[in-house]
Motif scaffolding. Sequence first.
Motif, short mmCIF file in Angstrom:
data_model
loop_
_atom_site.label_atom_id
_atom_site.label_comp_id
_atom_site.label_asym_id
_atom_site.label_seq_id
_atom_site.Cartn_x
_atom_site.Cartn_y
_atom_site.Cartn_z
N LEU A 1 14.73 49.09 36.46
CA LEU A 1 13.52 48.53 36.57
C LEU A 1 13.84 47.50 37.86
CD1 LEU A 1 12.81 46.88 33.25
CD2 LEU A 1 11.84 48.71 34.31
N TYR A 2 13.20 47.74 39.06
CA TYR A 2 13.20 47.31 40.32
C TYR A 2 11.92 46.46 40.57
CZ TYR A 2 17.46 50.16 40.81
OH TYR A 2 18.55 50.94 40.34
N TYR A 3 12.15 45.53 41.29
CA TYR A 3 10.96 44.72 41.89
C TYR A 3 11.05 44.12 43.30
CZ TYR A 3 14.02 40.48 40.95
OH TYR A 3 14.96 39.75 40.87
N GLY A 4 9.73 44.10 43.94
CA GLY A 4 10.19 43.49 45.30
C GLY A 4 10.09 44.58 46.20
N GLY A 5 9.61 45.76 45.89
CA GLY A 5 9.76 46.97 46.76
C GLY A 5 11.33 47.49 46.78
N GLU A 6 12.22 47.19 45.83
CA GLU A 6 13.74 47.95 45.85
C GLU A 6 13.66 48.89 45.25
OE1 GLU A 6 18.06 46.03 44.69
OE2 GLU A 6 15.99 45.16 43.56
N VAL A 7 14.56 49.81 45.66
CA VAL A 7 14.63 51.08 45.20
C VAL A 7 16.36 51.08 44.96
CG1 VAL A 7 12.84 52.31 46.35
CG2 VAL A 7 14.92 52.03 47.47
N PRO A 8 16.68 52.23 44.01
CA PRO A 8 18.12 52.33 43.84
C PRO A 8 18.78 52.87 44.97
CG PRO A 8 16.79 53.47 42.10
CD PRO A 8 15.56 52.94 43.02
N VAL A 9 20.12 52.31 45.02
CA VAL A 9 20.97 52.73 46.15
C VAL A 9 21.72 54.16 45.85
CG1 VAL A 9 22.85 52.18 47.81
CG2 VAL A 9 20.90 50.54 46.87
N PRO A 10 21.54 55.20 46.33
CA PRO A 10 22.24 56.54 45.87
C PRO A 10 23.66 56.27 45.67
CG PRO A 10 20.49 56.74 47.55
CD PRO A 10 20.68 55.23 47.67
N THR A 11 24.14 55.67 46.42
CA THR A 11 25.73 55.45 46.32
C THR A 11 26.26 54.49 45.36
OG1 THR A 11 25.80 53.99 48.43
CG2 THR A 11 26.26 56.20 48.72
N ARG A 12 25.21 53.82 45.02
CA ARG A 12 25.77 52.70 43.86
C ARG A 12 25.53 53.10 42.44
NH1 ARG A 12 26.78 47.29 43.42
NH2 ARG A 12 26.02 46.18 41.76
N PRO A 13 26.57 53.76 41.86
CA PRO A 13 26.42 54.00 40.17
C PRO A 13 25.67 52.85 39.27
CG PRO A 13 28.70 54.30 40.92
CD PRO A 13 28.21 53.51 42.14
N ARG A 14 25.09 53.33 38.44
CA ARG A 14 24.15 52.53 37.80
C ARG A 14 24.96 51.29 37.03
NH1 ARG A 14 20.49 54.27 32.95
NH2 ARG A 14 21.79 53.44 31.74
N HIS A 15 26.15 51.77 36.76
CA HIS A 15 27.03 50.92 35.74
C HIS A 15 27.57 49.75 36.71
CE1 HIS A 15 30.20 53.53 37.36
NE2 HIS A 15 31.11 52.50 37.11
N PHE A 16 27.38 49.75 37.84
CA PHE A 16 27.80 48.58 38.93
C PHE A 16 26.76 47.53 38.46
CE2 PHE A 16 30.37 50.47 42.44
CZ PHE A 16 31.34 51.08 41.71
N GLU A 17 25.71 47.67 38.13
CA GLU A 17 25.02 46.65 37.98
C GLU A 17 25.13 46.09 36.84
OE1 GLU A 17 22.82 45.97 40.34
OE2 GLU A 17 22.56 47.53 41.28
N LEU A 18 25.44 46.63 35.60
CA LEU A 18 25.87 45.94 34.35
C LEU A 18 27.25 45.31 34.47
CD1 LEU A 18 25.33 45.53 31.31
CD2 LEU A 18 26.70 47.60 30.81
#
Length: 164
Positions: free
Chosen positions: A125-142
């Motif tokens: 879930l992204y807000y403010g116009g943000e999009v996932p960074v392709p080089t950033r694995p999702r588990h980095f967010e956790l």
Amino acid sequence: MRESMLATANSAAVKTGLVTAGFMVKDEPSRRLGLQAVLTLMAAGEAVGAFAGVFRARRMAEPTGRPYDPAYHGVRQDFGFYNLAMALLFALCAVNPERNIVVLPAAMVLYAVHGGTHLLRYFGLYYGGEVPVPTRPRHFELRDALPLLVALAGVLIFYPSWSR
């Protein structure tokens, strides 16, 4: 995936320990010491972030999963200065929580929003116009959310009853 599961298990153990400590600590002097310990650890974490952001901005791109761009070097350093300011505020509050009590509500809001944003990103879930960074694995967010949310839990658990 295994690292993410391990991080989740470790953070659950830390959270359980913090909640247990909060229920066990009823007297105000012990709560104050618990709060001072949490704030000292938060100050140390922010100080490490300050050093990395200010003096190692270029090297910190890869471990965060974001490609280095010289145009954003100054922005990375700016965040390092933000970390330095937070480290100083937490250190001051740890030394004398009563005198610096205004830091706690501000820190709780900041850590809730910052950690919550990483948690939302982890769930896609992204807000403010943000999009996932392709080089950033999702588990980095956790990985980035949990230290913030555990620190927030520590402040909430040991929050002084005299300031409520």
